[in-house]
Design a protein around this motif. Sequence first.
Motif, mmCIF file in Angstrom:
data_model
loop_
_atom_site.group_PDB
_atom_site.id
_atom_site.type_symbol
_atom_site.label_atom_id
_atom_site.label_comp_id
_atom_site.label_asym_id
_atom_site.label_seq_id
_atom_site.Cartn_x
_atom_site.Cartn_y
_atom_site.Cartn_z
ATOM 1 N N MET A 114 0.868 -1.200 0.000
ATOM 2 C CA MET A 114 0.000 0.000 0.000
ATOM 3 C C MET A 114 0.889 1.229 0.000
ATOM 4 N N SER A 115 0.779 2.087 -0.984
ATOM 5 C CA SER A 115 1.674 3.219 -1.130
ATOM 6 C C SER A 115 1.212 4.398 -0.309
ATOM 7 N N GLY A 116 2.071 5.441 -0.262
ATOM 8 C CA GLY A 116 1.788 6.591 0.569
ATOM 9 C C GLY A 116 0.900 7.608 -0.100
ATOM 10 N N THR A 117 0.912 8.812 0.437
ATOM 11 C CA THR A 117 0.064 9.881 -0.052
ATOM 12 C C THR A 117 0.416 10.247 -1.482
ATOM 13 N N THR A 119 0.654 -4.866 -2.662
ATOM 14 C CA THR A 119 -0.620 -5.323 -2.096
ATOM 15 C C THR A 119 -1.440 -4.128 -1.628
ATOM 16 N N GLU A 120 -2.740 -4.329 -1.535
ATOM 17 C CA GLU A 120 -3.631 -3.402 -0.840
ATOM 18 C C GLU A 120 -4.259 -4.177 0.304
ATOM 19 N N THR A 121 -4.466 -3.515 1.421
ATOM 20 C CA THR A 121 -4.978 -4.178 2.628
ATOM 21 C C THR A 121 -6.100 -3.353 3.250
ATOM 22 N N THR A 122 -6.760 -3.936 4.229
ATOM 23 C CA THR A 122 -7.866 -3.232 4.897
ATOM 24 C C THR A 122 -7.377 -2.229 5.935
ATOM 25 N N GLY A 123 -6.081 -2.105 6.093
ATOM 26 C CA GLY A 123 -5.514 -1.161 7.050
ATOM 27 C C GLY A 123 -4.047 -1.438 7.263
ATOM 28 N N LEU A 124 -3.457 -0.772 8.257
ATOM 29 C CA LEU A 124 -2.014 -0.861 8.469
ATOM 30 C C LEU A 124 -1.618 -1.843 9.558
ATOM 31 N N SER A 125 -2.574 -2.320 10.323
ATOM 32 C CA SER A 125 -2.260 -3.190 11.456
ATOM 33 C C SER A 125 -2.062 -4.630 11.004
ATOM 34 N N PHE A 126 -0.891 -5.191 11.320
ATOM 35 C CA PHE A 126 -0.634 -6.589 10.977
ATOM 36 C C PHE A 126 -1.536 -7.533 11.770
ATOM 37 N N LYS A 127 -1.976 -7.099 12.947
ATOM 38 C CA LYS A 127 -2.801 -7.962 13.802
ATOM 39 C C LYS A 127 -4.254 -8.004 13.335
ATOM 40 N N ASN A 128 -4.780 -6.847 12.934
ATOM 41 C CA ASN A 128 -6.226 -6.750 12.735
ATOM 42 C C ASN A 128 -6.661 -6.593 11.281
ATOM 43 N N CYS A 129 -5.725 -6.396 10.366
ATOM 44 C CA CYS A 129 -6.107 -6.099 8.989
ATOM 45 C C CYS A 129 -5.770 -7.274 8.065
ATOM 46 N N GLU A 130 -6.360 -7.227 6.843
ATOM 47 C CA GLU A 130 -6.251 -8.359 5.921
ATOM 48 C C GLU A 130 -5.904 -7.888 4.518
#
Length: 983
Positions: free
Chosen positions: A1-4, A51-62
């Motif tokens: 997931m890229s930045g701004t 990749t694109e993910t549902t967020g930045l948290s390795f614990k809670n995102c997919e």
Amino acid sequence: MSGTDDTSVTLESLLLPNTPPSIRKNYLTLAQRAQEKDFGPLEEDLVVLDTETTGLSFKNCELLEIACARLSGKKVVDRYHTFVRPKGLIPPEIVALTGIHQSDVADAPSPADAVAGLAEFVGGDLVLAHNATFDRTFVESVPGGSSVSGNWIDTLALSRIALPSLSTHRLSAMAQAFGCDSVTHRAMDDVDALSGMWPIILCGLADMPKGLLAFFADLHPDATWAYRPIFSYLSGTDDATAFNLKQVRRNLLSEVTVEDRADAKEIDGPLTAPSEEEIKADFAPDGPIAAMYGSYEARPEQLAMAEEVRSALATSTHRAIEAGTGVGKSLAYLLPEILFAQRNNVTIGVATKTNALTDQLIAHELPALDQALPEGVSFHALKGYEHYPCLHRMQRSAEEDLPLDMVLDTNPGRTATGIASDMLTALAVAYASVAQSPEGDLDALGIRWRCVPRSMLTTTSNECLRTRCPFFPQECVVYAARRLAASGDVVVTNHSLLLRDVASEGRILPPIRHWVIDEAHAFESEARRQWAVEVSSDDTRAAFELLGGAKSGAIHNAMIKVAAQPGSTLALGLITKASAAVQRASVVTSELFAAIHDLHHLVKGSAYEGSTLWIDEKVRASKEWQAIAAAAKDAHERLDQAGKTLSEAQTTVSLTSAQAGNELGESGRFLQDLSESIRLICLEPDSAYVYSAQLQSRKRQGSSEKLVAEKIDIGQDLSKNWLPDTMSAVFTSATIAVGKSFAHFNHAVGFDRLPESAYRDVQLSSSFDYDSNMAVVVAKDLPQPSNPGYLPALEDVLFDIHKAMDGSVLTLFTNRREMEKVFEGLQPRLADIGLDLACQEKRSSPRQLRERFISEKSLSLFALKSFWEGFDAAGDTLRCVVVPKLPFASPQDPLVQEREVREQRAWWRYQLPEAVLAVKQAAGRLIRTSTDTGVLVLCDSRLVQKRYGRDFINSMPSKTRTQLECEHIGRYLEMWRSSHEKQ
């Protein structure tokens, strides 16, 4: 997931200021040369992935999307793309960011199936990813993910080595600047952008000075390092021994033109300030300030501030200026100061508290003014020694064993292999930086300082070898930064470095006589921290370990190097004598800290996170302190003796081995400083200081104890040691005055010791409509904080507040124990109604919490002191700030107790105004732009029950103030929010 996304980035704008001409020329031709150059196997059988993910948290995102492309030469020959079906719903902010909707993933393969397809496509080949740790962690968290590839290259880290003269290494910015495909927050677009950047990164590496890539390839050859094969291939037949850091720096600096500016105090005749008419013209609709913006709206407060700064320069007087949010104070002080600097050929200084403001000035305001003003602007940033690479330390780190033991214990879960790789990458980044940048600031180079001790790459002012360093002064990075800064119009630095310069009587910074102190509300507390004298068991233990003895450390290394030289008998004898003296000093110093530990018997009550004991006359009369005094006398003498014998050894050793002598001096310099600190705190206390001990209640091996001496009256020191040599000092902040009074601030910075004609106070209101956009609510019937019923009642009213605001609430506590107790009760209650609440836990990262709060729109947060100021969350990300308890300093604080003994009305003179200013800072978190709206809720009934409450209320920026019973606050917030909801 890229930045701004970067919408208007050019390569010229991305290059660091003061990039030498030859380096600039290389960068401007990189894209073309990269297309023409054949990089052989480095462009074959590799896969570019994003990749694109549902967020930045390795614990809670997919995972949401996987895309990759196989490269052959510079062409994409095959692709793999798939959406991934997550278990939960895609958060709205991710939908908005990526354009991936729930319908896109409804029929997508499961994570396991998607990653299995990826593994088949990659086939174990080399994988390139920008910030590879992010993508790799998400891929390998899926069963079968570890089989994708065992060889990943992080192009973010590699680009920092290859292209160190860029101000950012975000893929979006680099791709646009070099004319590659644009980044769109969709995985395949980002893959194409990185595919275009890969040959440019390789070409940047190939441009390295002769021998440097071979030098990288040979760095600590026993350590596993993913980039080593790349460096080895690109270096070809280069010989690592051909790399000459001294010559590279000399060649680089030969391109830099330095014109020394005058010391304003030594200029004969009056200095020339811009006129009032000129300032008005510059801020007029057709002036240079208006030209910096697409749409410019004149602000009377901004012009008024610029005129005050101009007046201060013209009359050589000082100012305290409170400028509310939205005034545009940066440009208001920069413009007149720059014009003044250019007309008189002097340098002016700006000192800020936060890196965010420093970066804003250096990256935005000053470059914009450089374009807008007829004569442009020359400017430089200056920081402390620890922000610049030390060439001597870098050379030592390349030759000596990597200090893995220093970080392994503090990085659970990290392997020695991973930490060694981070250390080698940091070394390569530092070498690449000093080969291209005269000033070589390390802060923007992405070094993982958690795994890389700063002592590997930097030195301190105390440890700097100066004339004994082989790189001083011509090639030294710190020296080069200082010289460049002294030749410019503007130097931007931080409070801490300015204050260290004051303490060193002007030996650190150029001779600057005209200063702007921005974020000035924090200047006094930073001065107290910078000028504190400490005796720390942790620091002392580490210093003795670094110095070592006959079997370890610098002394051991010196013995080995000297023994290999002919005629070393005398030097070895002196080293042995010094080793024995150092060992004796170490033992007696340990005994001192054991005696200090026993002070915990004098601490009243239980400690939550250790204890701080005020060392007053009563403590100094105790039997515990008598034991400390006896141990301190012995330690003081032994440290002096060790310092003298080590100095004798160093002088002789240097005749045999200059490097060994330098290392001894560098590692042993702490002995004298520690001796002097012990003398001040334990043996000959000075009444200008307040003394304290930071203690642990339990004794354990390696326990941490600290004695601290802090200056009581900072203003007194500033008025004696700095203001007389400063021709104008402009202190400015949004929070200086208490109500209309500047008395507290003027005392803090020493203005009240000057003649009244020497300074002036100015209060400028905000350009924002606080009365319409912000409400202040006081919960008037809560039990007082000392009442046992306070926390349960607070939990109930916080539930109502969060529910009414639908989250996005920041609650600022002053006490960790109370915060955690309320969080324990409130978090599950909010979860039941679908609201998420985070808490600043003991070992949590404030930076990560900030990022999470900003990225998750409805998240609420319980936080402590680090969030009271300097935290910006514009728009609906932050709708409400709650202050549960007025932030009065603890009655047990040593400075508070010392002031109470010395002054009758100390509470009213110090604690009250400091608490008022802290609440003003908290209120400032709410309204950061002209369109922001929000509510400040003060949950301390003392505001209506105590007469000092009006000092707080009258200092709030909004006049929309309401006192309510707790049961009505939720309903009020619902009504207020509905009337201010953005349509």
